[in-house]
Design a protein around this motif. Sequence first.
Motif, PDB file in Angstrom:
ATOM      1  N   ARG A 106       3.195   6.559  -3.431  1.00  0.00           N
ATOM      2  CA  ARG A 106       3.874   5.788  -4.997  1.00  0.00           C
ATOM      3  C   ARG A 106       4.987   5.713  -5.493  1.00  0.00           C
ATOM      4  O   ARG A 106       5.847   4.694  -6.177  1.00  0.00           O
ATOM      5  N   SER A 108       7.257   4.733  -3.001  1.00  0.00           N
ATOM      6  CA  SER A 108       7.559   3.285  -2.119  1.00  0.00           C
ATOM      7  C   SER A 108       7.116   2.251  -2.479  1.00  0.00           C
ATOM      8  O   SER A 108       7.261   1.005  -2.332  1.00  0.00           O
ATOM      9  N   LYS A 109       6.433   1.965  -3.593  1.00  0.00           N
ATOM     10  CA  LYS A 109       6.167   0.788  -4.685  1.00  0.00           C
ATOM     11  C   LYS A 109       7.032   0.227  -5.278  1.00  0.00           C
ATOM     12  O   LYS A 109       7.857   0.397  -5.043  1.00  0.00           O
ATOM     13  N   ASP A 110       6.792  -0.697  -6.359  1.00  0.00           N
ATOM     14  CA  ASP A 110       8.110  -1.361  -7.662  1.00  0.00           C
ATOM     15  C   ASP A 110       8.650  -0.342  -7.831  1.00  0.00           C
ATOM     16  O   ASP A 110       8.655   0.386  -8.292  1.00  0.00           O
ATOM     17  N   PRO A 111       9.529  -0.753  -8.290  1.00  0.00           N
ATOM     18  CA  PRO A 111      10.637   0.261  -9.526  1.00  0.00           C
ATOM     19  C   PRO A 111      10.038   0.598 -10.249  1.00  0.00           C
ATOM     20  O   PRO A 111      10.181   2.035 -10.594  1.00  0.00           O
ATOM     21  N   ALA A 112       9.431   0.541 -10.954  1.00  0.00           N
ATOM     22  CA  ALA A 112       8.836   0.686 -11.935  1.00  0.00           C
ATOM     23  C   ALA A 112       7.912   1.913 -12.380  1.00  0.00           C
ATOM     24  O   ALA A 112       7.732   3.075 -12.022  1.00  0.00           O
ATOM     25  N   THR A 113       6.657   1.930 -10.795  1.00  0.00           N
ATOM     26  CA  THR A 113       6.040   2.554 -10.352  1.00  0.00           C
ATOM     27  C   THR A 113       6.958   4.065  -9.719  1.00  0.00           C
ATOM     28  O   THR A 113       6.307   5.162  -9.715  1.00  0.00           O
ATOM     29  N   ARG A 114       7.802   3.510  -8.733  1.00  0.00           N
ATOM     30  CA  ARG A 114       8.475   4.635  -8.248  1.00  0.00           C
ATOM     31  C   ARG A 114       9.472   5.746  -9.561  1.00  0.00           C
ATOM     32  O   ARG A 114       9.448   7.368  -9.288  1.00  0.00           O
TER      33      ARG A 114
END
Length: 403
Positions: A106, A108-114
Amino acid sequence: MATAGDHCPSQAKGTEAICRLGPGGQDLVHLDARLGLLRGLLLDPIFNSQKPPLYHPWRSKVFVQGVEDVQGMPDCYLRGSMASQAVQLRQSSSSRPPLPVINLGRLSKDPATRALVIQDIARACREQGCFQVVNHGVSKSVMKGALEAASEFFELSPEHKELFASTDIRRPIRYDTSSRDGISKARSFLKHYANPLEDWVQYWPMHPPSYRQKMGEYAVEIQRVSMQLMDAILQGLGLRPLCMQEKLEKGVQFLALNNYPQLSHRGDKIGLASHSDYGFLTILLQSSPGLEVMPHGDDAWKSVPVIPGALHVHIGDHLEVLSNGQFKSLVHRAVLNPDEARISIASIHGLAKDEKVCCADELVDEENPEMYRESSFQDFLDFLPSNINNYKRFVESLKINRA
């Protein structure tokens, strides 16, 4: 210091990363090793398909003898003070949070998930000093190969292993059946450097024939994981990870392969006494249960389960220094497994041998003065001979007395 199921619900905002993903990507249930959940998965059949473990399904700790060994036993089998002590242990265990399991993919996911994953990693470092990671990109075949290579080395004749025998802790590779640091109780080990691989692989064993290939593939993959983790940890501390990236890429990766015998009823259950590791991070793979940790603020040992495909991560002394005490290095030990011999592969990561680690400037101010002296891996090596049979944690020697 590595485990299909239902959806893994978030327990609080920002905790959705603390769950496991199965081979198909499905969320798995939260881990509670102390209560014995997912006990049937304690031994990965991929790693050991020949001899399944013998364990009692009501036990929550497979290899700790005494009252704790029966804390999961039905009350009808207990009498008198044993029953009351077991109840107290259950209540104590239920109040302890489970060891976190982080889905590293996770990041490498979107900035919010990171950002949520970084928060979870920082929380695990601050509150417990350790966690396990899944979806890290290291294939099960590579992990299985490393464990096979280690096992095959320890099965070699004494003549082959003695080629690497030495008491010189500065040698690039060293085999021994006891340690000079005063903490080894029952183990044999092989230790060698691994990063950059091309500089060190020439010193590695040529027997078994597949050792260099299998262990080399594993070392390279674990070095990559360590870079991912350090990037997230530094961000979690509010630091700029790029400023250390080059130093970390050129830093030390030290592999310690440990071979622990099966527990004898007449012998000591401790394979390696309590200690902390010197570096920033230790990433550990174990073939079967045996690693125990003492999370921060706790005075009881907690068994680390073997989760198929997972890697155990814990904080080392130099990360405690860099964070100026925000993250504490993890005290841990190895206990002998009553059902079988055990292999573990610890990969310790830090800066180059002579590179000094100090408290980060951004984490030092009037309210938070510098708490540790600077030190290097070389300083740690110099510290070890003075610590024989009088074990003291390296980080304790670095603390600045401001009394």
